[in-house]
Design a protein around this motif. Structure first.
Motif, mmCIF file in Angstrom:
data_model
loop_
_atom_site.group_PDB
_atom_site.id
_atom_site.type_symbol
_atom_site.label_atom_id
_atom_site.label_comp_id
_atom_site.label_asym_id
_atom_site.label_seq_id
_atom_site.Cartn_x
_atom_site.Cartn_y
_atom_site.Cartn_z
ATOM 1 N N ALA A 132 -8.878 -10.549 5.312
ATOM 2 C CA ALA A 132 -9.310 -9.826 4.113
ATOM 3 C C ALA A 132 -8.830 -8.379 4.111
ATOM 4 O O ALA A 132 -8.872 -7.715 3.061
ATOM 5 C CB ALA A 132 -10.837 -9.871 3.996
ATOM 6 N N ARG A 133 -8.358 -7.875 5.235
ATOM 7 C CA ARG A 133 -7.871 -6.496 5.325
ATOM 8 C C ARG A 133 -6.392 -6.396 4.937
ATOM 9 O O ARG A 133 -5.808 -5.305 4.992
ATOM 10 C CB ARG A 133 -8.094 -5.946 6.727
ATOM 11 C CG ARG A 133 -9.556 -5.940 7.152
ATOM 12 C CD ARG A 133 -9.751 -5.217 8.472
ATOM 13 N NE ARG A 133 -9.454 -3.796 8.361
ATOM 14 C CZ ARG A 133 -10.286 -2.884 7.872
ATOM 15 N NH1 ARG A 133 -11.480 -3.246 7.422
ATOM 16 N NH2 ARG A 133 -9.930 -1.610 7.820
ATOM 17 N N PHE A 134 -5.791 -7.500 4.551
ATOM 18 C CA PHE A 134 -4.372 -7.497 4.226
ATOM 19 C C PHE A 134 -4.115 -6.764 2.916
ATOM 20 O O PHE A 134 -4.748 -7.053 1.893
ATOM 21 C CB PHE A 134 -3.847 -8.926 4.141
ATOM 22 C CG PHE A 134 -2.361 -9.026 3.993
ATOM 23 C CD1 PHE A 134 -1.523 -8.781 5.067
ATOM 24 C CD2 PHE A 134 -1.797 -9.360 2.766
ATOM 25 C CE1 PHE A 134 -0.146 -8.870 4.924
ATOM 26 C CE2 PHE A 134 -0.425 -9.457 2.619
ATOM 27 C CZ PHE A 134 0.409 -9.207 3.706
ATOM 28 N N HIS A 135 -3.177 -5.814 2.954
ATOM 29 C CA HIS A 135 -2.789 -5.043 1.776
ATOM 30 C C HIS A 135 -1.623 -5.777 1.114
ATOM 31 O O HIS A 135 -0.513 -5.826 1.646
ATOM 32 C CB HIS A 135 -2.369 -3.638 2.208
ATOM 33 C CG HIS A 135 -2.175 -2.679 1.075
ATOM 34 N ND1 HIS A 135 -1.137 -2.790 0.179
ATOM 35 C CD2 HIS A 135 -2.891 -1.574 0.701
ATOM 36 C CE1 HIS A 135 -1.206 -1.798 -0.697
ATOM 37 N NE2 HIS A 135 -2.268 -1.054 -0.408
ATOM 38 N N VAL A 136 -1.861 -6.349 -0.054
ATOM 39 C CA VAL A 136 -0.891 -7.244 -0.683
ATOM 40 C C VAL A 136 0.396 -6.506 -1.042
ATOM 41 O O VAL A 136 1.505 -6.978 -0.761
ATOM 42 C CB VAL A 136 -1.498 -7.912 -1.936
ATOM 43 C CG1 VAL A 136 -0.454 -8.757 -2.651
ATOM 44 C CG2 VAL A 136 -2.693 -8.775 -1.538
ATOM 45 N N ARG A 137 0.290 -5.336 -1.625
ATOM 46 C CA ARG A 137 1.498 -4.627 -2.054
ATOM 47 C C ARG A 137 2.286 -4.073 -0.875
ATOM 48 O O ARG A 137 3.515 -4.066 -0.887
ATOM 49 C CB ARG A 137 1.124 -3.510 -3.025
ATOM 50 C CG ARG A 137 0.634 -4.028 -4.363
ATOM 51 C CD ARG A 137 0.399 -2.920 -5.369
ATOM 52 N NE ARG A 137 0.034 -3.453 -6.678
ATOM 53 C CZ ARG A 137 -0.243 -2.717 -7.741
ATOM 54 N NH1 ARG A 137 -0.206 -1.390 -7.654
ATOM 55 N NH2 ARG A 137 -0.557 -3.292 -8.884
ATOM 56 N N ASP A 209 1.294 4.387 0.912
ATOM 57 C CA ASP A 209 0.557 4.698 -0.303
ATOM 58 C C ASP A 209 -0.420 3.550 -0.566
ATOM 59 O O ASP A 209 0.000 2.395 -0.698
ATOM 60 C CB ASP A 209 1.523 4.854 -1.482
ATOM 61 C CG ASP A 209 0.825 5.315 -2.746
ATOM 62 O OD1 ASP A 209 -0.085 4.604 -3.225
ATOM 63 O OD2 ASP A 209 1.208 6.361 -3.281
ATOM 64 N N PRO A 210 -1.724 3.833 -0.656
ATOM 65 C CA PRO A 210 -2.691 2.735 -0.805
ATOM 66 C C PRO A 210 -2.590 2.020 -2.142
ATOM 67 O O PRO A 210 -3.104 0.902 -2.281
ATOM 68 C CB PRO A 210 -4.040 3.438 -0.647
ATOM 69 C CG PRO A 210 -3.786 4.857 -1.020
ATOM 70 C CD PRO A 210 -2.380 5.148 -0.559
ATOM 71 N N HIS A 211 -1.914 2.623 -3.123
ATOM 72 C CA HIS A 211 -1.799 2.005 -4.440
ATOM 73 C C HIS A 211 -0.497 1.219 -4.586
ATOM 74 O O HIS A 211 -0.497 0.107 -5.121
ATOM 75 C CB HIS A 211 -1.890 3.076 -5.524
ATOM 76 C CG HIS A 211 -3.181 3.832 -5.500
ATOM 77 N ND1 HIS A 211 -4.381 3.281 -5.891
ATOM 78 C CD2 HIS A 211 -3.457 5.108 -5.091
ATOM 79 C CE1 HIS A 211 -5.352 4.176 -5.749
ATOM 80 N NE2 HIS A 211 -4.824 5.286 -5.272
ATOM 81 N N THR A 212 0.613 1.780 -4.106
ATOM 82 C CA THR A 212 1.907 1.114 -4.277
ATOM 83 C C THR A 212 2.346 0.341 -3.043
ATOM 84 O O THR A 212 3.203 -0.543 -3.132
ATOM 85 C CB THR A 212 2.997 2.142 -4.592
ATOM 86 O OG1 THR A 212 3.226 2.981 -3.440
ATOM 87 C CG2 THR A 212 2.602 3.005 -5.780
ATOM 88 N N GLY A 213 1.809 0.705 -1.867
ATOM 89 C CA GLY A 213 2.224 0.068 -0.624
ATOM 90 C C GLY A 213 3.490 0.647 -0.028
ATOM 91 O O GLY A 213 3.955 0.177 1.026
ATOM 92 N N GLN A 214 4.064 1.671 -0.646
ATOM 93 C CA GLN A 214 5.285 2.278 -0.128
ATOM 94 C C GLN A 214 4.989 3.153 1.097
ATOM 95 O O GLN A 214 3.970 3.836 1.146
ATOM 96 C CB GLN A 214 5.949 3.134 -1.212
ATOM 97 C CG GLN A 214 6.447 2.333 -2.404
ATOM 98 C CD GLN A 214 7.516 1.338 -2.005
ATOM 99 O OE1 GLN A 214 8.529 1.699 -1.403
ATOM 100 N NE2 GLN A 214 7.293 0.077 -2.338
ATOM 101 N N LYS A 215 5.909 3.139 2.063
ATOM 102 C CA LYS A 215 5.738 3.972 3.251
ATOM 103 C C LYS A 215 5.835 5.446 2.872
ATOM 104 O O LYS A 215 6.760 5.860 2.168
ATOM 105 C CB LYS A 215 6.801 3.636 4.290
ATOM 106 C CG LYS A 215 6.685 4.440 5.577
ATOM 107 C CD LYS A 215 7.746 4.029 6.594
ATOM 108 C CE LYS A 215 7.644 4.827 7.883
ATOM 109 N NZ LYS A 215 8.651 4.401 8.886
ATOM 110 N N LEU A 216 4.863 6.222 3.333
ATOM 111 C CA LEU A 216 4.844 7.648 3.059
ATOM 112 C C LEU A 216 5.332 8.467 4.248
ATOM 113 O O LEU A 216 6.217 9.294 4.123
ATOM 114 C CB LEU A 216 3.427 8.094 2.679
ATOM 115 C CG LEU A 216 2.831 7.511 1.404
ATOM 116 C CD1 LEU A 216 1.401 7.998 1.223
ATOM 117 C CD2 LEU A 216 3.694 7.882 0.193
#
Length: 378
Positions: A132-137, A209-216
């Motif tokens: 359940a902790r998997f970040h889909v994006r 980024d918690p919204h887009t999933g892109q590496k910051l």
């Protein structure tokens, strides 16, 4: 490949570790130690990420001699630990990505060793919570729940996560549901791409980024700084990717495990225990990490069974384990509960510097067990 060894030192080391663990169990009982302070292991809450290593250590000892005089007591302690750990599964704030560390070494091994249905049920529940902790994006498993002024932890993953993935692989095997494995593979692919550098070194923390999933950005975490090479992080990588290859047979994970193992061994050289960070500046080269050595030794012995260069990794793993026994173990010293000395928890925060650590003890004994012909618990 088979790991050949018949040396006297191995049985001496194993029996010494068993004797001290059984002695420690009479005092530690069903509490959750982390570091040894002035020779005595501390007590932590069951919510802390290291809570599985004491039960895991007791299971290693129990498994080797289930009919021994001490075995019933070890079982009772582990049963009590497991019940306490189950309580954490009911609290969302107590659940993070370290569920594998905790439940592979408690409920899952209990099920594997004794057929405990409670252990299986708890292990599968933990696997569902981890999934359940998997970040889909972002295609990663979120590490932590707490907030931080240095990063947005809603989008943070860390290298330690690779050792938690076997809980998901096991859940797929047990349930017949491939989704657990798919999530684990997706996360492993992200870690391989975003954490592991071309030279085989790794970073500890990556913020997405918690919204887009892109590496910051990359953070130093428990290493010295971004771009450094935290020794225990390298150990988690080589062992974790070896395990992902063992469970999936996907060659890309074997290649990553070999690359990180080769980096660790090249930086270690003829030493047994590395500095806490391979790239620490001279003024910070004052702390070592025997836990990184023990994790690496057990990981190398795992890799030895999987890689075409297994004989190289087997020899290196045995050399490190023997060196830990001969130069870093506490031996029969009654005034020290820890099994191996000179571990470091978190140098940047000044926590647990050059002390015995429970996960160092666990992986030291796991490596000894492997050399004696047994399997690890992951």
């Amino acid at each position: 490949m088979t790991i050949p060894t018949s040396a006297t030192w191995l049985e001496d080391a194993w029996q010494q570790g068993v004797s001290k663990t059984i002695r420690n169990a009479k005092r530690i009982k069903d509490t959750f130690p982390h570091i040894s302070v002035q020779g005595v292991y501390d007590k932590n809450d069951p919510e802390w990420w290291t809570a599985g290593f004491w039960p895991g250590l007791l299971w290693l000892v129990y498994r080797a001699a289930p009919e021994s005089e001490a075995a019933p007591s070890l079982r009772r302690i582990n049963d009590s630990c497991e019940r306490q750990l189950e309580g954490c599964l009911r609290d969302p704030d107590s659940v993070d990505h370290d569920l594998g560390f905790i439940w592979l070494l408690s409920g899952v091994v209990s099920y594997r060793q004794t057929g405990s249905e409670d252990g299986r049920r708890r292990g599968l529940l933990a696997a569902n919570l981890l999934a359940a902790r998997f970040h889909v994006r972002g295609q990663f498993i979120r590490a932590w729940n707490f907030s931080s002024s240095m990063m947005d932890t809603r989008g943070v993953a860390i290298m330690d996560s690779m050792m938690n993935l076997p809980l998901l692989y096991w859940a797929s095997e047990q349930s017949g549901d491939p989704r657990f494995r798919w999530l684990a593979e997706a996360h492993a692919d992200t870690v391989a791409r975003e954490f592991v550098r071309a030279d085989g070194s790794v970073c500890h923390v990556v913020e997405f980024d918690p919204h887009t999933g892109q590496k910051l950005r990359e953070h130093g975490g428990q290493g010295h700084a971004p771009g450094s090479a935290w020794a225990r992080g390298t150990a988690w990588a080589l062992y974790g990717f070896a395990l992902s290859f063992r469970y999936t047979g996907e060659a890309r994970y074997l290649g990553t495990a070999e690359r990180t193992a080769d980096f660790f061994l090249a930086m270690l050289g003829e030493d047994i225990v590395p500095l806490w960070d391979f790239r620490a500046p001279a003024e910070h080269q004052v702390a070592w990490d025997s836990s990184a050595a023990a994790i690496t030794a057990s990981g190398l012995l795992e890799l030895a069974k999987l890689s075409p260069r297994g004989h190289i990794y087997a020899a290196a793993g045995e050399r490190i384990v023997r060196g830990l026994y001969e130069h870093y173990s506490s031996g029969e010293l009654a005034a020290e509960e820890g099994l191996i000395m000179q571990g470091t928890v978190h140098y940047p925060e000044g926590r647990g510097i050059n002390v015995p650590i429970i996960y160092g003890d666990y992986f030291y004994m796991e490596a000894l067990a492997k050399l004696r012909g047994s399997e690890g618990l992951f």
